[in-house]
Design a protein around this motif. Sequence first.
Motif, PDB file in Angstrom:
ATOM      1  N   ARG A   1       0.792  -1.239  -0.016  1.00 41.50           N
ATOM      2  CA  ARG A   1       0.112   0.152   0.077  1.00 41.50           C
ATOM      3  C   ARG A   1       0.979   1.183  -0.038  1.00 41.50           C
ATOM      4  O   ARG A   1       0.529   2.300  -0.573  1.00 41.50           O
ATOM      5  N   GLU A   2       1.889   1.299   0.554  1.00 38.93           N
ATOM      6  CA  GLU A   2       2.787   2.427   0.599  1.00 38.93           C
ATOM      7  C   GLU A   2       3.511   2.594  -0.708  1.00 38.93           C
ATOM      8  O   GLU A   2       3.446   3.663  -1.115  1.00 38.93           O
TER       9      GLU A   2
ATOM     10  N   TRP B   1       0.766   7.300 -12.444  1.00 37.18           N
ATOM     11  CA  TRP B   1       0.373   6.573 -13.250  1.00 37.18           C
ATOM     12  C   TRP B   1      -1.133   6.979 -13.412  1.00 37.18           C
ATOM     13  O   TRP B   1      -1.568   7.936 -12.975  1.00 37.18           O
ATOM     14  N   ASP B   2      -1.646   6.440 -14.632  1.00 34.08           N
ATOM     15  CA  ASP B   2      -3.078   6.909 -15.154  1.00 34.08           C
ATOM     16  C   ASP B   2      -4.134   6.471 -13.779  1.00 34.08           C
ATOM     17  O   ASP B   2      -3.577   5.178 -13.353  1.00 34.08           O
ATOM     18  N   GLU B   3      -5.086   7.273 -13.523  1.00 38.23           N
ATOM     19  CA  GLU B   3      -5.935   6.791 -12.498  1.00 38.23           C
ATOM     20  C   GLU B   3      -6.488   5.250 -12.499  1.00 38.23           C
ATOM     21  O   GLU B   3      -6.875   4.675 -11.492  1.00 38.23           O
TER      22      GLU B   3
ATOM     23  N   VAL C   1      -4.051  -1.876 -10.433  1.00 39.96           N
ATOM     24  CA  VAL C   1      -3.032  -2.407  -9.524  1.00 39.96           C
ATOM     25  C   VAL C   1      -3.447  -2.673  -8.136  1.00 39.96           C
ATOM     26  O   VAL C   1      -3.537  -3.681  -7.538  1.00 39.96           O
ATOM     27  N   LEU C   2      -4.307  -1.551  -7.429  1.00 42.22           N
ATOM     28  CA  LEU C   2      -4.678  -1.777  -6.126  1.00 42.22           C
ATOM     29  C   LEU C   2      -5.773  -3.009  -6.025  1.00 42.22           C
ATOM     30  O   LEU C   2      -5.686  -3.641  -5.120  1.00 42.22           O
TER      31      LEU C   2
ATOM     32  N   LYS D   1      -7.198  -8.398  -4.465  1.00 43.65           N
ATOM     33  CA  LYS D   1      -8.013  -9.539  -4.690  1.00 43.65           C
ATOM     34  C   LYS D   1      -6.965 -10.808  -4.366  1.00 43.65           C
ATOM     35  O   LYS D   1      -7.526 -11.741  -4.032  1.00 43.65           O
ATOM     36  N   TYR D   2      -5.741 -10.653  -5.006  1.00 43.40           N
ATOM     37  CA  TYR D   2      -4.918 -11.892  -5.033  1.00 43.40           C
ATOM     38  C   TYR D   2      -3.797 -12.127  -3.840  1.00 43.40           C
ATOM     39  O   TYR D   2      -3.461 -13.153  -3.618  1.00 43.40           O
ATOM     40  N   ALA D   3      -3.157 -10.763  -3.707  1.00 37.89           N
ATOM     41  CA  ALA D   3      -2.054 -10.833  -2.776  1.00 37.89           C
ATOM     42  C   ALA D   3      -2.227 -10.905  -1.291  1.00 37.89           C
ATOM     43  O   ALA D   3      -2.042 -11.564  -0.127  1.00 37.89           O
TER      44      ALA D   3
END
Length: 179
Positions: free
Chosen positions: A105-106, A115-117, A123-124, A129-131
Amino acid sequence: MALSDMQCRTSKPKAKKYKLFDGEGLYLEIMPTGARYWRLKYRRDGTEKRFAIGVYPAVTLQAARIERSRLKEEIKAGIDPVLAKQERVLLASIQAVQTLEAVAREWHGKNAPAWDEGYAQTVLHRLEKYAFPDLGFFPLPMIKPMMVLHCLQKIEETAPEMARRILCLERRPLGHRFR
């Protein structure tokens, strides 16, 4: 004279705390409340210091003697047991807050403005969902390759192309991963 287990068990509290000595700096400190604490007294750089070994009866006389021997070896090797314990506690507290989720998160927060919004949200979302469900609460040093493989297998079930890209990313030399 060395202590016996019977002396440790039958020691009664007094108005003031007092000590029962075992030898080589080890003693049992009996508090007015009745609590009994194992301590090791030693000298370091001309200063007398005390190290808390544990609480009797959870730490037995035999265990306290073994710990005394271990600590004496550390002292002979030039290691101050009090400082070594403080270092272990500090490292444990740092590791406890350095979980995968906290670090990710940091990292996301620092990189998202560039990045593009939509990409930042993607990515978040993928991390969440996965990590994070499987690995998010683990301190970073505790995460093993098989744990990461398990996450990749979950990604592969629902998004095989994304799993392929993640694997390709892992195969690149380290310097290229963060560009």
